[in-house]
Motif scaffolding. Sequence first.
Motif, PDB file in Angstrom:
ATOM      1  N   ALA A 175      15.731   0.864  -8.002  1.00 50.14           N
ATOM      2  CA  ALA A 175      15.477   1.799  -6.904  1.00 50.14           C
ATOM      3  C   ALA A 175      14.819   3.082  -7.401  1.00 50.14           C
ATOM      4  O   ALA A 175      13.833   3.548  -6.827  1.00 50.14           O
ATOM      5  N   ILE A 176      15.328   3.651  -8.477  1.00 50.05           N
ATOM      6  CA  ILE A 176      14.773   4.905  -8.996  1.00 50.05           C
ATOM      7  C   ILE A 176      13.377   4.676  -9.554  1.00 50.05           C
ATOM      8  O   ILE A 176      12.449   5.448  -9.274  1.00 50.05           O
ATOM      9  N   GLY A 177      13.198   3.621 -10.316  1.00 51.78           N
ATOM     10  CA  GLY A 177      11.873   3.319 -10.862  1.00 51.78           C
ATOM     11  C   GLY A 177      10.848   3.088  -9.770  1.00 51.78           C
ATOM     12  O   GLY A 177       9.718   3.601  -9.831  1.00 51.78           O
ATOM     13  N   LEU A 178      11.235   2.336  -8.758  1.00 53.64           N
ATOM     14  CA  LEU A 178      10.331   2.052  -7.653  1.00 53.64           C
ATOM     15  C   LEU A 178       9.961   3.315  -6.896  1.00 53.64           C
ATOM     16  O   LEU A 178       8.793   3.532  -6.552  1.00 53.64           O
ATOM     17  N   LYS A 179      10.942   4.178  -6.646  1.00 55.75           N
ATOM     18  CA  LYS A 179      10.662   5.421  -5.915  1.00 55.75           C
ATOM     19  C   LYS A 179       9.783   6.361  -6.739  1.00 55.75           C
ATOM     20  O   LYS A 179       8.891   7.003  -6.191  1.00 55.75           O
ATOM     21  N   LEU A 180      10.014   6.441  -8.037  1.00 51.58           N
ATOM     22  CA  LEU A 180       9.158   7.281  -8.877  1.00 51.58           C
ATOM     23  C   LEU A 180       7.727   6.754  -8.867  1.00 51.58           C
ATOM     24  O   LEU A 180       6.770   7.502  -8.678  1.00 51.58           O
ATOM     25  N   PHE A 181       7.587   5.453  -9.068  1.00 44.20           N
ATOM     26  CA  PHE A 181       6.256   4.846  -9.100  1.00 44.20           C
ATOM     27  C   PHE A 181       5.549   4.978  -7.759  1.00 44.20           C
ATOM     28  O   PHE A 181       4.382   5.380  -7.690  1.00 44.20           O
ATOM     29  N   SER A 182       6.254   4.636  -6.680  1.00 46.91           N
ATOM     30  CA  SER A 182       5.599   4.644  -5.371  1.00 46.91           C
ATOM     31  C   SER A 182       5.188   6.043  -4.938  1.00 46.91           C
ATOM     32  O   SER A 182       4.161   6.219  -4.279  1.00 46.91           O
ATOM     33  N   GLU A 183       5.944   7.054  -5.330  1.00 44.56           N
ATOM     34  CA  GLU A 183       5.570   8.431  -4.970  1.00 44.56           C
ATOM     35  C   GLU A 183       4.313   8.857  -5.719  1.00 44.56           C
ATOM     36  O   GLU A 183       3.432   9.498  -5.157  1.00 44.56           O
ATOM     37  N   VAL A 184       4.204   8.480  -6.988  1.00 45.95           N
ATOM     38  CA  VAL A 184       2.983   8.774  -7.751  1.00 45.95           C
ATOM     39  C   VAL A 184       1.797   8.074  -7.100  1.00 45.95           C
ATOM     40  O   VAL A 184       0.726   8.674  -6.919  1.00 45.95           O
ATOM     41  N   MET A 185       1.985   6.827  -6.721  1.00 44.51           N
ATOM     42  CA  MET A 185       0.903   6.080  -6.084  1.00 44.51           C
ATOM     43  C   MET A 185       0.534   6.701  -4.738  1.00 44.51           C
ATOM     44  O   MET A 185      -0.648   6.834  -4.413  1.00 44.51           O
ATOM     45  N   LEU A 186       1.528   7.110  -3.956  1.00 44.78           N
ATOM     46  CA  LEU A 186       1.280   7.730  -2.660  1.00 44.78           C
ATOM     47  C   LEU A 186       0.508   9.044  -2.808  1.00 44.78           C
ATOM     48  O   LEU A 186      -0.438   9.313  -2.063  1.00 44.78           O
ATOM     49  N   GLU A 187       0.905   9.844  -3.780  1.00 48.39           N
ATOM     50  CA  GLU A 187       0.253  11.131  -3.991  1.00 48.39           C
ATOM     51  C   GLU A 187      -1.139  10.996  -4.608  1.00 48.39           C
ATOM     52  O   GLU A 187      -1.923  11.939  -4.582  1.00 48.39           O
ATOM     53  N   ASN A 188      -1.432   9.837  -5.155  1.00 43.14           N
ATOM     54  CA  ASN A 188      -2.732   9.595  -5.801  1.00 43.14           C
ATOM     55  C   ASN A 188      -3.378   8.334  -5.236  1.00 43.14           C
ATOM     56  O   ASN A 188      -3.992   7.554  -5.961  1.00 43.14           O
ATOM     57  N   LYS A 189      -3.251   8.156  -3.933  1.00 44.29           N
ATOM     58  CA  LYS A 189      -3.661   6.901  -3.291  1.00 44.29           C
ATOM     59  C   LYS A 189      -5.129   6.556  -3.467  1.00 44.29           C
ATOM     60  O   LYS A 189      -5.507   5.394  -3.389  1.00 44.29           O
ATOM     61  N   ASP A 190      -5.970   7.542  -3.722  1.00 41.94           N
ATOM     62  CA  ASP A 190      -7.395   7.273  -3.901  1.00 41.94           C
ATOM     63  C   ASP A 190      -7.791   7.094  -5.364  1.00 41.94           C
ATOM     64  O   ASP A 190      -8.971   6.903  -5.662  1.00 41.94           O
TER      65      ASP A 190
END
Length: 95
Positions: free
Chosen positions: A58-73
Amino acid sequence: MKQNRYRIQIEQIEDTKGQPVSRDSLSFEIGNHDDVFHIVELMLAREDFDKNTSTAFAIGLKLFSEVMLENKDHPLFEDFKPAFVQFMKKLKSKK
């Protein structure tokens, strides 16, 4: 976007041979639009994995997904994003 703020700390306690490790811990602060503690609770309730594995996932996924969301382009995520979206839909659909 408003975010919850977290301090993440990791400390290596043993090496691959089971020997104690004396190394400084790594600590950083990060924001996340979700309540990560709630996400961990949801993962624990699913009982897909044991407690430690569910928490790490859960923590790894949330850390990764937030980075991806903030850098979606960012081009790094270009090919991965469609598969990740499908993965998240599947994860959220299973109660």
